[in-house]
Write an enzyme that holds these catalytic residues in place. Structure first.
Site, short mmCIF file in Angstrom:
data_model
loop_
_atom_site.label_atom_id
_atom_site.label_comp_id
_atom_site.label_asym_id
_atom_site.label_seq_id
_atom_site.Cartn_x
_atom_site.Cartn_y
_atom_site.Cartn_z
NE ARG A 1 -1.89 1.47 3.59
CZ ARG A 1 -3.21 1.79 4.84
NH1 ARG A 1 -4.54 1.30 4.92
NH2 ARG A 1 -2.18 1.41 5.81
CG ASP B 1 4.20 -3.34 11.19
OD1 ASP B 1 4.99 -4.40 10.20
OD2 ASP B 1 4.30 -2.06 10.86
CB THR C 1 -2.07 7.54 -3.06
OG1 THR C 1 -1.47 6.04 -3.56
CG2 THR C 1 -1.51 8.46 -4.00
CG ASP D 1 0.55 -3.42 9.68
OD1 ASP D 1 1.00 -4.02 9.42
OD2 ASP D 1 1.05 -2.05 8.67
#
Length: 208
Positions: A103, A202, A107, A199
């Protein structure tokens, strides 16, 4: 085709555990696998079977086995890898493909960097796995790629989803089956799911 939201109390309980910021990498990784296995049990309830002859110690009998080409599990790299072993615990003979997307931090749009799918993908029941369904962009692109390679029977499993992601995925691919562990409130300005769990990649790989 449809969206299924998990209601089993064990799934709800385990999702609460992985939401906690104090849950360490090892525990987080194990629970992700457990949730994937519980969700997989639900998602694979409609696998077709065929009857075969089996000789037991008592007699010969006719019993069901999974029919046709075996399952294909396709994790979206990298976080999806955390769910693969949960599905393989149910169907050890399943083939595993990989689709890599990252990602863009500005954006929030996905970019493909890897795609490798099992052979005869058009004949297989495909289960795409990704712990988080946020904007839905990566999910939409992944399903599109699989279809471009000939995949037809597609299920998508996500542990936590935002309404925006569910809407985007089902609008783009209304012919798939989506399984969601928990539908959260919304996305924040950084396209993270709220309340979410941070996340997932992570936390699975300890790269926080």
């Amino acid at each position: 085709m449809s969206v299924s939201y998990m209601t089993h109390p064990l799934i709800k309980h385990k999702i609460t555990l992985i939401r906690r910021e104090t849950t360490g990498t090892n525990e987080f990784r194990k629970i992700i696998e457990e949730i994937a296995m519980l969700m997989g049990y639900e998602a694979l309830a409609d696998l077709p079977t065929t009857d075969v002859e089996v000789k037991t110690p008592i007699e010969t009998t006719i019993q069901p086995v999974i029919d046709g080409k075996k399952l294909a599990v396709v994790p979206i790299l990298r976080a999806g890898l955390g769910m693969v072993n949960g599905i393989l615990a149910l169907v050890p003979s399943a083939k595993v493909g990989h689709i890599g997307l990252y990602r863009d931090p500005e954006t929030h749009q996905p970019h493909e960097y890897y795609c490798k799918l099992p052979d005869s993908i058009e004949e297989r029941q495909i289960v795409v796995v990704d712990p988080m369904l946020a904007t839905g962009d990566s999910a939409v692109d992944t399903v599109t790629m699989i279809k471009q390679h000939g995949g037809k029977k597609i299920k998508f499993m996500s542990i936590i989803a935002a309404p925006e992601g569910v809407s985007a995925l089902m609008k783009a691919h209304p012919d798939i089956q989506l399984y969601v562990g928990c539908l959260d409130r919304q996305l924040n300005e950084n396209a993270y799911i709220c309340p979410g769990l941070g996340d997932a990649g992570d936390r699975i790989f300890g790269t926080i």
